[in-house]
Design a protein around this motif. Structure first.
Motif, PDB file in Angstrom:
ATOM      1  N   GLU A 128      -0.948  -3.242  -3.066  1.00  0.00           N
ATOM      2  CA  GLU A 128      -1.054  -3.724  -4.451  1.00  0.00           C
ATOM      3  C   GLU A 128      -1.181  -5.234  -4.546  1.00  0.00           C
ATOM      4  O   GLU A 128      -1.505  -5.774  -5.613  1.00  0.00           O
ATOM      5  CB  GLU A 128       0.156  -3.258  -5.273  1.00  0.00           C
ATOM      6  N   SER A 129      -0.943  -5.972  -3.453  1.00  0.00           N
ATOM      7  CA  SER A 129      -1.020  -7.433  -3.518  1.00  0.00           C
ATOM      8  C   SER A 129      -2.473  -7.918  -3.458  1.00  0.00           C
ATOM      9  O   SER A 129      -2.740  -9.110  -3.636  1.00  0.00           O
ATOM     10  CB  SER A 129      -0.216  -8.057  -2.366  1.00  0.00           C
ATOM     11  N   VAL A 222       0.298   0.599  -9.034  1.00  0.00           N
ATOM     12  CA  VAL A 222       1.081   1.323  -8.020  1.00  0.00           C
ATOM     13  C   VAL A 222       0.112   2.218  -7.236  1.00  0.00           C
ATOM     14  O   VAL A 222      -0.581   3.046  -7.833  1.00  0.00           O
ATOM     15  CB  VAL A 222       2.173   2.200  -8.682  1.00  0.00           C
ATOM     16  N   ASN A 223       0.045   2.023  -5.919  1.00  0.00           N
ATOM     17  CA  ASN A 223      -0.816   2.880  -5.099  1.00  0.00           C
ATOM     18  C   ASN A 223      -0.188   4.251  -4.944  1.00  0.00           C
ATOM     19  O   ASN A 223       0.932   4.381  -4.429  1.00  0.00           O
ATOM     20  CB  ASN A 223      -1.008   2.278  -3.697  1.00  0.00           C
ATOM     21  N   ALA A 224      -0.921   5.287  -5.386  1.00  0.00           N
ATOM     22  CA  ALA A 224      -0.437   6.661  -5.216  1.00  0.00           C
ATOM     23  C   ALA A 224      -1.256   7.307  -4.105  1.00  0.00           C
ATOM     24  O   ALA A 224      -2.257   7.993  -4.350  1.00  0.00           O
ATOM     25  CB  ALA A 224      -0.557   7.439  -6.524  1.00  0.00           C
ATOM     26  N   ILE A 273      -5.443   2.351   2.792  1.00  0.00           N
ATOM     27  CA  ILE A 273      -4.578   1.897   1.705  1.00  0.00           C
ATOM     28  C   ILE A 273      -3.164   2.431   1.920  1.00  0.00           C
ATOM     29  O   ILE A 273      -2.990   3.583   2.326  1.00  0.00           O
ATOM     30  CB  ILE A 273      -5.154   2.395   0.363  1.00  0.00           C
ATOM     31  N   VAL A 274      -2.197   1.591   1.640  1.00  0.00           N
ATOM     32  CA  VAL A 274      -0.811   2.015   1.857  1.00  0.00           C
ATOM     33  C   VAL A 274      -0.008   1.889   0.551  1.00  0.00           C
ATOM     34  O   VAL A 274      -0.288   1.031  -0.281  1.00  0.00           O
ATOM     35  CB  VAL A 274      -0.144   1.178   2.986  1.00  0.00           C
ATOM     36  N   PRO A 275       1.007   2.767   0.390  1.00  0.00           N
ATOM     37  CA  PRO A 275       1.789   2.777  -0.855  1.00  0.00           C
ATOM     38  C   PRO A 275       2.997   1.846  -0.769  1.00  0.00           C
ATOM     39  O   PRO A 275       4.143   2.284  -0.846  1.00  0.00           O
ATOM     40  CB  PRO A 275       2.224   4.248  -0.954  1.00  0.00           C
ATOM     41  N   THR A 276       2.729   0.557  -0.639  1.00  0.00           N
ATOM     42  CA  THR A 276       3.819  -0.405  -0.406  1.00  0.00           C
ATOM     43  C   THR A 276       4.863  -0.365  -1.527  1.00  0.00           C
ATOM     44  O   THR A 276       6.067  -0.316  -1.256  1.00  0.00           O
ATOM     45  CB  THR A 276       3.238  -1.828  -0.251  1.00  0.00           C
ATOM     46  N   LYS A 277       4.403  -0.375  -2.771  1.00  0.00           N
ATOM     47  CA  LYS A 277       5.398  -0.426  -3.863  1.00  0.00           C
ATOM     48  C   LYS A 277       6.217   0.865  -3.927  1.00  0.00           C
ATOM     49  O   LYS A 277       7.441   0.828  -4.087  1.00  0.00           O
ATOM     50  CB  LYS A 277       4.718  -0.724  -5.203  1.00  0.00           C
TER      51      LYS A 277
END
Ligand SMILES: NC(=O)c1ccc[n+]([C@@H]2O[C@H](COP(=O)([O-])OP(=O)(O)OC[C@H]3O[C@@H](n4cnc5c(N)ncnc54)[C@H](OP(=O)(O)O)[C@@H]3O)[C@@H](O)[C@H]2O)c1
Length: 300
Positions: A128-129, A222-224, A273-277
């Motif tokens: 998300e950054s 938010v990455n889902a 892509i990764v769900p960091t948040k």
């Protein structure tokens, strides 16, 4: 909570409505055909033509939350100029009108977004950054403007979450369109098959929405996507396995394009892509973190 949902009759929407009903929320929906939507979902529904009408006042009464899912399906055929406009406006103009019409009772605006906001090329890992550029490709422009329209609600003190959704695995969406290819044994890797496929099981996506609805820490993009993205060739092997079909014939790009139209780019591009948040900020717990278990759940 009193929740208004757009796009509720779609693949994600009908699963979400079912869960929200189980959780005893009060639901109303907006649809192009309110009568059909109400019959299908068993909740009150209002007809709305976003292009020509304002949001029906009755739909907004006492609403605490809006969940905005609606949008012309990306995989429904060729992206003519007219369809591209519809893909864009059905998401962005509708979001603008919903934000403008939001009642004072509104506390939260949850809006779909997509991993198409990321470039889809190169070997970088995105979370998300990532700074979304002003001049990206078509999918980036849609997602950026979709999120911008939704974010306008924040100036009125309303919490906003944009759910940047990966490829949702379940009884609809891309998987349903790819199954015929895989059943023919033609679902092998496209190209060198090394492109990353950011997937999420429909059960987990619905949990992301329902958690974001109630947990006020959820805010912004938010990455889902599952914490374990997979390369397309490994996805093809795992899906071939649960379907008991070999997946070693290379699927030509044109077959994917036949099945998905220009949305095939979402399978042909590489989205690491990764769900960091979800993982680090909110401590979200996925039910399906690994693809084989997710596919077994769906097919066996
Ligand atoms: N499924 C995925 O893998 C995925 C991945 C990333 C993002 N998303 C996003 O998440 C949202 C929901 O996805 P979904 O898979 O559930 O979509 P879907 O099955 O295509 O459903 C979308 C709903 O939007 C409404 N709609 C469709 N075309 C429209 C148009 N031209 N104008 C106005 N309304 C229209 C329809 O509801 P009515 O017929 O009741 O009007 C439809 O049921 C979409 O915005 C999608 O882009 C989905």
């Amino acid at each position: 909570m009193n929740i208004l949902i757009t796009g509720a009759t779609g693949f994600i929407g009908r699963h979400l409505v079912q869960r929200l009903k189980q959780d005893h929320h009060t639901i109303k929906v907006l649809s192009r055909d309110g009568v059909r939507a109400s019959q299908k979902l068993g909740v009150p529904a209002y007809s709305w033509n976003y292009a020509t009408e304002e949001v029906p006042a009755g739909a907004l009464e006492n609403i605490q939350m809006i969940i905005h899912l609606m949008g012309e399906n990306l995989a429904n055929g060729r992206w003519t100029n007219q369809r591209k406009r519809e893909i864009y406006e059905s998401r962005i103009i509708s979001a603008r009108k919903l934000v403008a019409a939001a009642p004072p009772s509104l506390e939260c605006f949850l809006c779909a977004s997509a991993i198409g906001i990321y470039p889809g090329q190169g070997g970088d890992i995105y979370d998300e950054s990532y700074a979304v550029p002003e001049h990206g490709n078509f999918m980036q422009a849609i997602c950026r403007d979709w999120e911008k329209e939704a974010a306008n609600i924040e100036s009125r003190g309303v919490r906003r979450v944009s759910i940047r959704t990966g490829i949702v695995l379940g009884d609809g969406g891309m998987l349903a369109k790819l199954l015929p290819i895989f059943k023919l044994g033609l679902g092998g890797p496209v190209g060198d098959g090394r492109q990353w496929l950011p997937w999420i099981h429909i059960h987990d996506l619905v949990s992301v929405y329902t958690t974001a609805a109630l947990d006020t820490r959820y805010q912004g993009p938010v990455n889902a996507v599952s914490p374990n993205p997979i390369r397309y060739r490994d996805f093809a092997t795992a899906l071939g396995k649960v379907l008991h079909r070999p997946a070693f014939f290379t699927a030509p790009a044109f077959m994917l394009k036949l099945a998905l139209g220009e949305a095939a780019a979402l399978a042909l591009n590489s989205y690491h892509i990764v769900p960091t948040k979800l993982m680090q900020t909110y401590g979200f717990e996925f039910k399906f973190t690994h693809l084989p278990a997710a596919l077994e759940n769906l097919f066996e």
